[in-house]
Design a protein around this motif. Structure first.
Motif, PDB file in Angstrom:
ATOM      1  N   PHE A  23       0.907  -1.187  -0.010  1.00  0.00           N
ATOM      2  CA  PHE A  23      -0.021  -0.129  -0.179  1.00  0.00           C
ATOM      3  C   PHE A  23       0.894   1.224  -0.159  1.00  0.00           C
ATOM      4  N   VAL A  24       1.992   1.234   0.476  1.00  0.00           N
ATOM      5  CA  VAL A  24       2.919   2.183   0.474  1.00  0.00           C
ATOM      6  C   VAL A  24       3.387   2.829  -0.936  1.00  0.00           C
ATOM      7  N   MET A  25       3.501   2.124  -1.925  1.00  0.00           N
ATOM      8  CA  MET A  25       3.596   2.140  -3.240  1.00  0.00           C
ATOM      9  C   MET A  25       3.007   0.938  -4.182  1.00  0.00           C
ATOM     10  N   ASN A  26       2.367   1.464  -5.106  1.00  0.00           N
ATOM     11  CA  ASN A  26       1.623   0.585  -6.087  1.00  0.00           C
ATOM     12  C   ASN A  26       0.784   1.281  -7.212  1.00  0.00           C
ATOM     13  N   GLU A  27       0.506   0.844  -8.086  1.00  0.00           N
ATOM     14  CA  GLU A  27      -0.369   1.358  -9.248  1.00  0.00           C
ATOM     15  C   GLU A  27      -1.684   1.035  -9.407  1.00  0.00           C
ATOM     16  N   GLN A  28      -2.705   1.854  -9.572  1.00  0.00           N
ATOM     17  CA  GLN A  28      -4.175   1.454  -9.601  1.00  0.00           C
ATOM     18  C   GLN A  28      -4.364   1.082 -10.945  1.00  0.00           C
ATOM     19  N   GLY A  29      -4.984   0.147 -11.387  1.00  0.00           N
ATOM     20  CA  GLY A  29      -5.528   0.085 -12.792  1.00  0.00           C
ATOM     21  C   GLY A  29      -6.796   0.490 -12.927  1.00  0.00           C
ATOM     22  N   ASN A  30      -7.270   0.346 -14.177  1.00  0.00           N
ATOM     23  CA  ASN A  30      -8.526   0.782 -14.445  1.00  0.00           C
ATOM     24  C   ASN A  30      -9.566  -0.221 -13.833  1.00  0.00           C
ATOM     25  N   PRO A  31     -10.535   0.264 -12.870  1.00  0.00           N
ATOM     26  CA  PRO A  31     -11.370  -0.641 -12.261  1.00  0.00           C
ATOM     27  C   PRO A  31     -12.545  -1.287 -13.429  1.00  0.00           C
ATOM     28  N   ASP A  32     -12.767  -0.724 -14.222  1.00  0.00           N
ATOM     29  CA  ASP A  32     -13.742  -1.280 -15.287  1.00  0.00           C
ATOM     30  C   ASP A  32     -12.973  -2.652 -15.734  1.00  0.00           C
ATOM     31  N   GLU A  33     -11.921  -2.744 -15.906  1.00  0.00           N
ATOM     32  CA  GLU A  33     -11.096  -4.036 -16.292  1.00  0.00           C
ATOM     33  C   GLU A  33     -11.764  -5.263 -15.421  1.00  0.00           C
ATOM     34  N   MET A  34     -12.140  -5.148 -14.277  1.00  0.00           N
ATOM     35  CA  MET A  34     -12.665  -6.023 -13.173  1.00  0.00           C
ATOM     36  C   MET A  34     -14.047  -6.417 -13.550  1.00  0.00           C
ATOM     37  N   VAL A  35     -14.712  -5.664 -14.303  1.00  0.00           N
ATOM     38  CA  VAL A  35     -16.198  -6.083 -14.663  1.00  0.00           C
ATOM     39  C   VAL A  35     -16.481  -6.976 -15.649  1.00  0.00           C
ATOM     40  N   ASN A  36     -15.664  -7.211 -16.563  1.00  0.00           N
ATOM     41  CA  ASN A  36     -15.742  -8.367 -17.790  1.00  0.00           C
ATOM     42  C   ASN A  36     -15.122  -9.579 -17.047  1.00  0.00           C
ATOM     43  N   ILE A  37     -16.198 -10.383 -17.085  1.00  0.00           N
ATOM     44  CA  ILE A  37     -15.978 -11.722 -16.360  1.00  0.00           C
ATOM     45  C   ILE A  37     -15.533 -12.808 -17.395  1.00  0.00           C
ATOM     46  N   SER A  38     -15.482 -12.504 -18.703  1.00  0.00           N
ATOM     47  CA  SER A  38     -15.371 -13.416 -19.633  1.00  0.00           C
ATOM     48  C   SER A  38     -14.005 -13.879 -19.893  1.00  0.00           C
ATOM     49  N   THR A  39     -13.397 -14.925 -20.085  1.00  0.00           N
ATOM     50  CA  THR A  39     -11.994 -15.247 -20.305  1.00  0.00           C
ATOM     51  C   THR A  39     -11.821 -14.983 -21.805  1.00  0.00           C
ATOM     52  N   PRO A  74     -24.072   2.496  -5.233  1.00  0.00           N
ATOM     53  CA  PRO A  74     -23.477   3.697  -4.403  1.00  0.00           C
ATOM     54  C   PRO A  74     -22.627   2.745  -3.374  1.00  0.00           C
ATOM     55  N   ASP A  75     -22.887   1.592  -3.045  1.00  0.00           N
ATOM     56  CA  ASP A  75     -22.344   1.081  -2.115  1.00  0.00           C
ATOM     57  C   ASP A  75     -21.243   0.116  -2.720  1.00  0.00           C
ATOM     58  N   LEU A  76     -20.911   0.005  -3.727  1.00  0.00           N
ATOM     59  CA  LEU A  76     -19.930  -0.555  -4.565  1.00  0.00           C
ATOM     60  C   LEU A  76     -18.751   0.100  -5.170  1.00  0.00           C
ATOM     61  N   LYS A  77     -17.315  -0.324  -4.615  1.00  0.00           N
ATOM     62  CA  LYS A  77     -16.266   0.426  -4.925  1.00  0.00           C
ATOM     63  C   LYS A  77     -15.525  -0.712  -5.437  1.00  0.00           C
ATOM     64  N   LEU A  78     -14.509  -0.173  -6.439  1.00  0.00           N
ATOM     65  CA  LEU A  78     -13.481  -1.375  -6.950  1.00  0.00           C
ATOM     66  C   LEU A  78     -12.130  -0.770  -6.977  1.00  0.00           C
ATOM     67  N   LEU A  79     -11.040  -1.817  -6.576  1.00  0.00           N
ATOM     68  CA  LEU A  79      -9.858  -1.401  -6.536  1.00  0.00           C
ATOM     69  C   LEU A  79      -9.035  -2.413  -7.230  1.00  0.00           C
ATOM     70  N   ASN A  80      -8.381  -2.117  -8.377  1.00  0.00           N
ATOM     71  CA  ASN A  80      -7.613  -2.775  -9.038  1.00  0.00           C
ATOM     72  C   ASN A  80      -6.142  -2.611  -8.954  1.00  0.00           C
ATOM     73  N   LEU A  81      -5.529  -3.097  -7.973  1.00  0.00           N
ATOM     74  CA  LEU A  81      -4.016  -3.061  -7.695  1.00  0.00           C
ATOM     75  C   LEU A  81      -3.082  -3.760  -8.708  1.00  0.00           C
ATOM     76  N   LEU A  82      -2.252  -3.142  -9.160  1.00  0.00           N
ATOM     77  CA  LEU A  82      -1.605  -4.093 -10.266  1.00  0.00           C
ATOM     78  C   LEU A  82      -0.366  -4.662  -9.686  1.00  0.00           C
ATOM     79  N   TYR A  83       0.261  -4.590  -8.542  1.00  0.00           N
ATOM     80  CA  TYR A  83       1.318  -5.226  -8.109  1.00  0.00           C
ATOM     81  C   TYR A  83       1.097  -5.492  -6.528  1.00  0.00           C
ATOM     82  N   ASP A  84       1.966  -6.518  -6.032  1.00  0.00           N
ATOM     83  CA  ASP A  84       1.929  -6.843  -4.460  1.00  0.00           C
ATOM     84  C   ASP A  84       3.559  -7.050  -3.938  1.00  0.00           C
ATOM     85  N   LEU A  85       3.533  -6.890  -2.796  1.00  0.00           N
ATOM     86  CA  LEU A  85       4.871  -7.249  -2.230  1.00  0.00           C
ATOM     87  C   LEU A  85       5.132  -8.610  -1.581  1.00  0.00           C
TER      88      LEU A  85
END
Length: 379
Positions: free
Chosen positions: A305-321, A337-348
């Protein structure tokens, strides 16, 4: 007085109408910021060639658009594309009267760098490469002719790409071959260019092994690796991240790529890497990371959480492969209103979950990252 009151009410009604005319999606998206814990994280603003300054070189404009659309992704590919574009910038550069190339060129490069950062946050490797280029510019002879200086700088860029990326990857592959034996079942996550080169070379050497590729949405990078390995004749199994615990029972080694290594030995890589490494370590399976030393960072990081990059949350909407979009439960999330999306690109991944790191200087433990950094500073 009545007229003034009527005028005020008309103005208020007009303002209300204007507010109502504002697109609902714009209002809703502005209220969709996730918790303050993530508010400081970098979000790609996107590349807009029409709004770019006239100082931005066409080659930089092109790669900025490709970065924003993820047409060029991966730390090595982005770094090589950036340095190649800067070569063209330097070749077309003309020193203004009353100054010198070594003094003015860094100023000319600054808007180019800013444009790329706005297109997509800069990777650790790109930052190290750009600092190296600026150092080379600052140490040049001030009396050197412009043509000679340009030739020298372009040669320095070519040397960096060759020594720190291209040749480094070949050396990493040669070291990595020592870790693959007949009968191995190798698990890898997503797609790393150096891991891909290692697996292809091991197959070309006649080593008999199988590969399990673990992948995750939304980018599904592993599909590209799967296609490449299957075309080469390597036996592969493809699974999603939630099945990693099941497929690990047959695995003998785990090979991972790296976006960066922190000076405390932590691995910064595509999101999901930490889960794979921790579950493998739990089952006493060696976790081997392939990483070039130009990706080593002097920063210390303890979490994602200290350093990361957020991707476009809309990318998480499509469930098709597949390439055909398919609506899922997240469809229309902007209107909920009660739904928010977080698309983190990296982890540690903490260093205790990594067995060894294969670099161009040899196989080292994670604790040797600051030693390598110190050695390169002394050169």
């Amino acid at each position: 007085m009545e007229n003034e009151g009527a005028k005020k009410s008309i103005k208020e009604r007009t303002k209300t109408k204007h507010k109502e005319k504002q697109p609902k999606e714009a209002k809703e998206s502005s209220n969709k910021q996730v918790a303050e814990l993530f508010s400081h994280l970098e979000i790609a603003k996107g590349a807009n060639a029409s709004l770019a300054s006239r100082d931005i070189h066409p080659a930089v404009l092109v790669i900025g658009l490709q970065f924003a659309d993820f047409k060029i992704c991966g730390a090595n590919a982005r770094c090589i594309a950036t340095l190649t574009a800067f070569k063209k910038v330097i070749q077309d550069y003309k020193t203004p009267e009353g100054t010198t190339l070594s003094r003015h060129l860094p100023t000319h490069l600054s808007p180019q760098i800013s444009y790329l950062v706005n297109s997509r946050p800069m990777s650790v490797g790109m930052g190290n490469a750009i600092r190296h280029l600026k150092l080379e510019i600052s140490t040049m002879d001030i009396d050197l002719a412009d043509d000679d200086a340009k030739l020298l700088l372009c040669g320095k860029i070519d040397n960096f790409i060759r020594d720190r990326i291209t040749v480094a990857d070949r050396v990493i592959v040669s070291y990595g071959l020592q870790k693959i034996q007949d009968g191995d079942v190798i698990l890898t996550y997503a797609r790393s260019s150096v891991v891909q080169a290692l697996l292809l070379e091991a197959h070309a050497k006649g080593i008999q092994f199988k590969v399990i590729i673990v992948d995750s949405r939304p980018r599904l990078e592993g599909k590209g690796l799967l296609r490449c390995l299957v075309d080469a004749g390597i036996s592969c199994t493809y699974a999603f991240l939630h099945a990693v615990g099941f497929v690990l029972k047959d695995v003998s080694k785990v090979f991972l790529g790296a976006h960066a290594f922190m000076s405390n030995g932590a691995l910064y890589s595509r999101v999901g890497t930490a889960m794979v490494a921790m579950m493998a370590k739990e089952k006493n399976i060696p976790v081997i990371v392939c990483c070039e030393t130009y990706k080593f960072a002097e920063k210390v990081q303890l979490d994602s959480f200290v350093m990361n990059e957020q991707g476009n949350p809309d990318e998480m909407v499509n469930i098709s492969t597949t390439s055909t979009p398919k609506a899922g439960l997240l469809d229309g999330w902007l209107h909920k209103p009660d739904l928010k999306l977080l698309n983190l690109l990296y982890d540690l991944t903490p260093s205790k979950y990594i067995t060894t790191v294969i670099t161009e200087v040899g196989m080292i433990p994670c604790t040797s990252v600051p030693v390598i950094l110190r050695e390169y500073k002394q050169v």
